[in-house]
Design a protein around this motif. Sequence first.
Motif, mmCIF file in Angstrom:
data_model
loop_
_atom_site.group_PDB
_atom_site.id
_atom_site.type_symbol
_atom_site.label_atom_id
_atom_site.label_comp_id
_atom_site.label_asym_id
_atom_site.label_seq_id
_atom_site.Cartn_x
_atom_site.Cartn_y
_atom_site.Cartn_z
ATOM 1 N N ALA A 134 0.841 -1.205 0.000
ATOM 2 C CA ALA A 134 0.000 0.000 0.000
ATOM 3 C C ALA A 134 0.873 1.251 0.000
ATOM 4 O O ALA A 134 0.569 2.241 -0.688
ATOM 5 N N GLU A 135 1.960 1.221 0.759
ATOM 6 C CA GLU A 135 2.860 2.374 0.799
ATOM 7 C C GLU A 135 3.604 2.541 -0.520
ATOM 8 O O GLU A 135 3.846 3.664 -0.975
ATOM 9 N N GLU A 146 1.369 4.267 -2.774
ATOM 10 C CA GLU A 146 1.310 5.682 -2.415
ATOM 11 C C GLU A 146 2.535 6.420 -2.953
ATOM 12 O O GLU A 146 2.429 7.554 -3.435
ATOM 13 N N ASN A 162 1.967 7.118 -6.564
ATOM 14 C CA ASN A 162 1.026 8.217 -6.791
ATOM 15 C C ASN A 162 1.678 9.573 -6.558
ATOM 16 O O ASN A 162 1.459 10.521 -7.331
ATOM 17 N N VAL A 163 2.482 9.684 -5.498
ATOM 18 C CA VAL A 163 3.169 10.950 -5.233
ATOM 19 C C VAL A 163 4.152 11.255 -6.354
ATOM 20 O O VAL A 163 4.264 12.400 -6.810
ATOM 21 N N VAL A 167 6.179 9.891 1.707
ATOM 22 C CA VAL A 167 5.393 8.734 2.146
ATOM 23 C C VAL A 167 5.974 8.134 3.420
ATOM 24 O O VAL A 167 5.222 7.705 4.318
ATOM 25 N N SER A 183 3.921 7.616 6.822
ATOM 26 C CA SER A 183 3.796 6.273 7.388
ATOM 27 C C SER A 183 4.175 6.260 8.863
ATOM 28 O O SER A 183 3.488 5.656 9.696
ATOM 29 N N ARG A 241 1.496 8.019 10.946
ATOM 30 C CA ARG A 241 0.317 7.174 11.145
ATOM 31 C C ARG A 241 0.572 6.094 12.193
ATOM 32 O O ARG A 241 -0.283 5.821 13.042
#
Length: 309
Positions: A109-110, A113, A116-117, A295, A299, A302
């Motif tokens: 998932a990271e 991400e 996408n960035v 990211v 991470s 979070r």
Amino acid sequence: MDLDLGCVASFLMLVDEHHFARAAVRLNLSSSALSKRIRRLEHQVGIELVDRGPLGMLALTPAGIRFAREAGPLLAQASVARRAARNDPGLYHVRLGVPGALGEYPTRAELAEIRNVLLHLVADVRLSCHGIPFQSLTTALLDGQMDVVWTASPVQHRSIDSAPLVAVNRTGIVPAGHEWARPHPVRAEDFAEEPIVYDSSLPLAWMGQWYLGDIRPARDARLVDIRAEYSSTVLASVARGAGLATIPAPFAKHLGPGLAAVQLLGVPPISFFAASRQRDRREPVLALIQALRTVATLSVARSEGIPFP
């Protein structure tokens, strides 16, 4: 005479290992075959690059030191040129290497991400992600397989730059039946007195932080030598009782049922880095490093329950 790039790659592996036998093992060659490659390279260059020592040890000649400094970027650029010839020149392609099996850390998932960035920073880019055995993180950059590698310490090589990404806490890992497998913190000094797994074939600068070398000297540690290409290998060793281990705290949420995370008191954080070839200043490479930093910071925030805009 033209340079044989295979000989150049073998020379860089020898420089990395400082030992003929160890370099030969990593290249799947005999020591004599590796020696012949180095002799052939010296013939092509026209000067001696290596002083052979007893017991397979080596020292580089002044010419060898100069050649090693330039050979890494040369080999990487040759790989970039080969890929450019095969790929659509209108589309950037960058390769990210992560330590261990793909998806262990960073998670899949990271990684999505990060992609996408990166696309927000450079529209015309394709990112491919690859899991790299711990022993091959440096060579994956030097031989051009990867453009950027995520590492848990700076890469100690003159042809590689290491950009800091984010600081993370470390967590202890014990078998599920261990007396510390309960929701109570443990002093780092007490944890460091237990048997701890490590891989003696990996660079000490990288391994030291995982066997708590910054808490007590390695000579005072109870180290259990294992061969660990991936994080899963380390976790399996702990689960079967070979010894304890430390890992990045964000990784603890992905442990299997046979393991338990232990909060460590008094252990300083470590930093992750993005390693890239020293002279590679291409826009997508620099953008990928920025995406990794973004990211990675999110991470960690979070995992620690920190609000992040």
